[in-house]
Design an enzyme around this catalytic site. Structure first.
Site, PDB file in Angstrom:
ATOM      1  N   VAL A 120       0.859  -1.199   0.000  1.00 36.68           N
ATOM      2  CA  VAL A 120       0.000   0.000   0.000  1.00 36.68           C
ATOM      3  C   VAL A 120       0.884   1.234   0.000  1.00 36.68           C
ATOM      4  O   VAL A 120       1.791   1.361   0.836  1.00 36.68           O
ATOM      5  CB  VAL A 120      -0.896   0.058   1.261  1.00 36.68           C
ATOM      6  N   ILE A 178       5.525   4.931   0.956  1.00 37.36           N
ATOM      7  CA  ILE A 178       5.017   5.556   2.192  1.00 37.36           C
ATOM      8  C   ILE A 178       5.007   4.521   3.324  1.00 37.36           C
ATOM      9  O   ILE A 178       4.381   3.466   3.179  1.00 37.36           O
ATOM     10  CB  ILE A 178       3.578   6.089   2.002  1.00 37.36           C
ATOM     11  N   LYS A 215      -5.888  -2.358  -1.926  1.00 38.08           N
ATOM     12  CA  LYS A 215      -5.034  -1.692  -0.926  1.00 38.08           C
ATOM     13  C   LYS A 215      -5.831  -1.329   0.326  1.00 38.08           C
ATOM     14  O   LYS A 215      -5.340  -1.444   1.455  1.00 38.08           O
ATOM     15  CB  LYS A 215      -4.411  -0.430  -1.534  1.00 38.08           C
TER      16      LYS A 215
HETATM   17  N1  HSE Z   1      -1.109   1.044 -10.272  1.00 44.87           N
HETATM   18  C1  HSE Z   1      -0.830   1.585  -8.968  1.00 44.87           C
HETATM   19  C2  HSE Z   1      -1.202   3.057  -8.941  1.00 44.87           C
HETATM   20  C3  HSE Z   1       0.643   1.465  -8.582  1.00 44.87           C
HETATM   21  O1  HSE Z   1      -1.578   3.637  -9.960  1.00 44.87           O
HETATM   22  O2  HSE Z   1      -1.129   3.622  -7.855  1.00 44.87           O
HETATM   23  C4  HSE Z   1       0.980   0.125  -8.028  1.00 44.87           C
HETATM   24  O3  HSE Z   1       0.433  -0.041  -6.752  1.00 44.87           O
END
Ligand code: HSE
Ligand code: NAP
Length: 432
Positions: free
Chosen positions: A135, A139, A208
């Protein structure tokens, strides 16, 4: 120089993230855990295609297409899964755990879909399953929620955790460009995938958020329990009208204690321009946490990209190398109070409606009649653009806090009114 026995690392995947992790290990960052910690040494890396050029140069014999050569190698004590997807990632992680290896993963999809089984398995085998990179890229958010904030009851998490959609929404807001136009640009620049479904339809954010919900609230949030809407249907008018009303539009991922449980939702939302989240633009991510002792916290940074994501993976690896006495999977495995996931029907907030209506007397009265009967109180009504040729106008209605179930009923009834050509948008307004 550490005198401790080296700890072998096996990578499953040598793509964007895997290459950056390999590079960090080759550069000696695996020795940064401090005195007494085991230095990390890259042993093997699994790929599908041996011919494909790599972003990192590794000694001969390290890269392989044989999963067993990585997962079952007795010299490897920790497996880093950076392949992505549910399968074969789940099988490989399970096999590594079975073999008593610690595992680190950046894969939110496998954690969302198979997290219950993986965490239970790791706890049973007494190995660590760490996933900081799953996630928010670089960060640090899983670590703080799992350790530093353990004394808190987490009340809410609100986040922008998909960089692709945030980039698209920022462009749509700033340039008043259409979704299709900005998506094409984002794909040409390599920000959006050729198949953008996972990002633009909110799946990536939901994976996430499921991971965050488990860590913050100790509950499993399967995909079908998460209210999910993407950004595909948003039209340029919404950005113009939202700005006039003092808002910006973001793909919000939120989990909050409500009605004695936790409500978990991903959807575009109007965010007041006066709050910091409205200014988190482009590919940046942010996670706002509210704990009962600590109050509000704010974690912002690069939510993707090889180096930030490798930073998170390396942090997990170095924790394992140090053998720190932090409880293995913290909230993920500690007994949690029996919190239920709450249905979106019960959610209450202000709403924004844009209705394309006939521009003639009595239309507003019919709409107001439906809203009034369903206990939806109107805060303001503005007639925006008109189309004299079609004798139609955009009617923008802002409500006082209303209940989702009633709002959805109102939308169904308004759609059936002969004077409403189209319910162009129904957006939730996030309260602060
Ligand atoms: N595809 C994701 C995003 C990045 O656009 O944040 C990978 O976690
Ligand atoms: P990627 O560039 O597509 O790399 C995937 C790697 O895994 C490739 O090396 C690929 O091999 C290998 N692989 C895939 N399936 C395989 C299989 N069945 N057998 C063997 N090898 C296989 O992906 P990525 O961007 O690095 O992402 C990896 C993970 O990190 C995903 O879970 C993603 O969600 C997560 N993540 C990514 C980012 C980011 O910024 N990219 C940020 C945070 C989290 P080949 O190279 O031979 O095809």
């Amino acid at each position: 120089m550490s005198t401790a026995r080296p700890l072998g690392v096996g990578l499953l995947g040598l793509g964007v993230v895997g290459s950056a992790v390999a590079e960090a290990l080759v550069a000696g960052r695996g020795q940064l855990a401090g005195e007494g910690a085991r230095p990390l040494v890259l042993k093997r890396a699994l790929v599908r295609d041996l011919i494909r050029p790599r972003l990192v140069t590794l000694p001969d014999g390290v890269v392989t297409t044989d999963p067993a050569a990585v997962i079952d190698d007795p010299q490897i004590g920790v497996i880093v899964e950076v392949m992505g997807g549910e399968q074969p990632a789940f099988d490989y992680l399970s096999r590594a755990i079975d073999g008593g290896k610690h595992v680190v993963t950046a894969n939110k999809e496998v954690l969302c879909k198979k997290g219950d089984a993986l965490f239970a398995h790791a706890a049973k085998r007494g190995v660590r399953l760490l996933h900081e990179a799953s996630v928010g890229g670089g960060i640090p958010i899983i670590g703080p929620l799992s350790s530093d904030l353990l004394a808190n009851q987490i009340n809410s998490i609100r986040a922008i955790i998909n960089g692709t959609t945030n980039y698209i929404l920022t462009k749509m807001a700033n340039e008043r460009a259409s979704f299709d136009q900005v998506l094409k640009e984002a794909q040409a620049l390599g920000y959006a995938e050729a198949d953008p479904t996972a990002d633009v339809d909110g799946w990536d954010a939901a994976y996430k958020l499921s991971v965050l919900t488990r860590v913050a609230f100790g509950v499993s949030a399967p995909l079908d329990a998460i209210h999910r809407e993407g950004i595909r249907g948003l039209e340029t008018q919404e950005f113009r009208y939202a700005a006039t009303l003092g808002y910006t539009i973001k793909l919000l991922a939120a989990a909050r204690r409500e009605q004695g449980g936790v409500l978990v939702r991903v959807h575009p939302a109007l965010i007041p321009n006066s709050v910091p989240m409205a200014k988190v633009d482009g590919v940046l991510n942010v996670v706002e946490v509210e704990g009962d002792l600590v109050g509000p916290l704010w974690f912002q940074g690069r939510g993707a990209g090889p180096k930030p994501t490798a930073s998170a993976v390396m942090g997990d690896l170095l924790r394992i190398a140090r053998g720190a006495e932090i409880r293995k999977n913290a909230r993920a495995s500690r007994p949690a109070p029996a919190l239920q996931l709450v249905s979106m029907d019960a959610h209450e907030c202000k709403y924004y409606f844009r209705l394309v209506c006939k521009d003639r007397p009595g239309v507003l009265a019919q709409i107001a009649g439906i809203l009034g009967r369903l206990q939806i109180s109107i805060a303001s009504v503005i007639q925006m653009d008109t189309n004299p040729d079609r004798r139609e106008a955009d009617l923008v209605i802002m409500t006082h806090p209303s209940v989702e179930k009633s709002v959805q009923q109102a939308v169904r009834e308004i759609r059936d009114l002969g004077v409403v050509a189209r319910v162009a948008a129904v957006l939730r307004v996030e309260g602060y």
